[in-house]
Design a protein around this motif. Structure first.
Motif, PDB file in Angstrom:
ATOM      1  N   SER A  81     -73.544 -30.918 -59.759  1.00 26.70           N
ATOM      2  CA  SER A  81     -74.065 -32.292 -59.773  1.00 26.70           C
ATOM      3  C   SER A  81     -74.681 -32.668 -61.118  1.00 26.70           C
ATOM      4  N   ALA A  82     -75.286 -31.718 -61.814  1.00 28.89           N
ATOM      5  CA  ALA A  82     -75.948 -32.018 -63.083  1.00 28.89           C
ATOM      6  C   ALA A  82     -75.012 -31.923 -64.287  1.00 28.89           C
ATOM      7  N   SER A  83     -74.104 -30.952 -64.278  1.00 28.09           N
ATOM      8  CA  SER A  83     -73.315 -30.656 -65.473  1.00 28.09           C
ATOM      9  C   SER A  83     -71.816 -30.819 -65.292  1.00 28.09           C
ATOM     10  N   LEU A 111     -69.844 -32.710 -68.118  1.00 30.01           N
ATOM     11  CA  LEU A 111     -70.851 -33.709 -68.435  1.00 30.01           C
ATOM     12  C   LEU A 111     -71.756 -33.364 -69.614  1.00 30.01           C
ATOM     13  N   GLU A 112     -71.813 -32.103 -70.001  1.00 30.97           N
ATOM     14  CA  GLU A 112     -72.728 -31.693 -71.074  1.00 30.97           C
ATOM     15  C   GLU A 112     -72.463 -30.243 -71.468  1.00 30.97           C
ATOM     16  N   SER A 134     -79.946 -26.727 -69.664  1.00 28.73           N
ATOM     17  CA  SER A 134     -79.397 -27.937 -70.272  1.00 28.73           C
ATOM     18  C   SER A 134     -80.341 -29.086 -69.939  1.00 28.73           C
ATOM     19  N   PRO A 135     -80.236 -30.184 -70.670  1.00 29.15           N
ATOM     20  CA  PRO A 135     -81.092 -31.339 -70.347  1.00 29.15           C
ATOM     21  C   PRO A 135     -80.892 -31.831 -68.913  1.00 29.15           C
ATOM     22  N   ASN A 136     -79.652 -31.968 -68.445  1.00 30.51           N
ATOM     23  CA  ASN A 136     -79.401 -32.454 -67.092  1.00 30.51           C
ATOM     24  C   ASN A 136     -79.921 -31.490 -66.031  1.00 30.51           C
ATOM     25  N   SER A 139     -83.699 -31.850 -65.852  1.00 29.97           N
ATOM     26  CA  SER A 139     -84.055 -33.086 -65.134  1.00 29.97           C
ATOM     27  C   SER A 139     -83.822 -32.943 -63.628  1.00 29.97           C
ATOM     28  N   ALA A 140     -82.706 -32.338 -63.250  1.00 28.96           N
ATOM     29  CA  ALA A 140     -82.376 -32.188 -61.836  1.00 28.96           C
ATOM     30  C   ALA A 140     -83.323 -31.211 -61.124  1.00 28.96           C
TER      31      ALA A 140
END
Length: 142
Positions: A81-83, A111-112, A134-136, A139-140
Motif C-alpha cells: 500500500s505504501a510503496s 511508487l518510490e 522509505s518516506p511512504n 508515513s504509513a
C-alpha cells in the motif's frame, strides 16, 4: 635517544596501526555482493507473490522463529500500500556492527525507492535481520 622516547614512538606506531585497521573496508558475509542482491531480490519477489515459504527460505532459525506468517502478511500489506510492487534492487553498501555485516540496498518499487537493510553474521550465509525504510513507509507507520 632514551628508552622512554623509543617506548613513546613504539606506542604511537601501535596506536596508529590500530586506527588504520579500523578504517579498512567492512567485513562481509560469507556470500558475495551479487549473492546478497540475489537473496534480497528473492525475498522481495516472494513478498510480492505472497509466498511466505520462499520469503523465509534464507532466514536463520532465530529469524524464522520471530517472523510469523501473520507478520509477513501485515508487512506485505503495508509495503504494497505504501510503496507498491518490487521492481529491482540496485545500489548496495555495507557496514559492520557487533559481528554483523549490514547491507543497505536501494530498491526500486512502483511508487518510490525503499532502502532495504539485510543483515548477516560476518562470514555467515543466513539472514539475521531485515528492515525497510522509505518516506511512504514512515508515513504509513504513524
Amino acid at each position: 635517544m632514551s628508552n622512554t622516547r623509543y617506548v613513546s614512538i613504539a606506542s604511537l606506531l601501535i596506536l596508529l596501526s590500530f586506527l588504520a585497521a579500523g578504517c579498512g573496508p567492512a567485513s562481509p558475509a560469507a556470500i558475495s555482493d551479487d549473492e546478497v542482491i540475489a537473496v534480497t531480490t528473492n525475498i522481495l519477489t516472494a513478498m510480492d507473490a505472497g509466498d511466505y515459504t520462499a520469503f523465509t527460505s534464507d532466514f536463520s532459525d532465530e529469524m524464522l522463529a520471530a517472523f510469523t506468517e501473520e507478520q509477513f502478511s501485515q508487512l506485505r500489506d503495508l509495503i504494497f500500500s505504501a510503496s507498491g510492487n518490487f521492481v529491482s534492487a540496485n545500489e548496495l553498501s555495507i557496514s559492520n556492527k557487533q559481528g554483523f555485516a549490514i547491507y543497505r540496498i536501494i530498491c526500486k518499487y512502483d511508487l518510490e525507492d525503499v532502502v532495504v537493510t539485510i543483515v548477516f553474521k560476518i562470514d555467515g550465509i543466513q539472514v539475521e535481520g531485515l528492515f525497510f525504510d522509505s518516506p511512504n513507509l514512515r508515513s504509513a507507520s504513524q
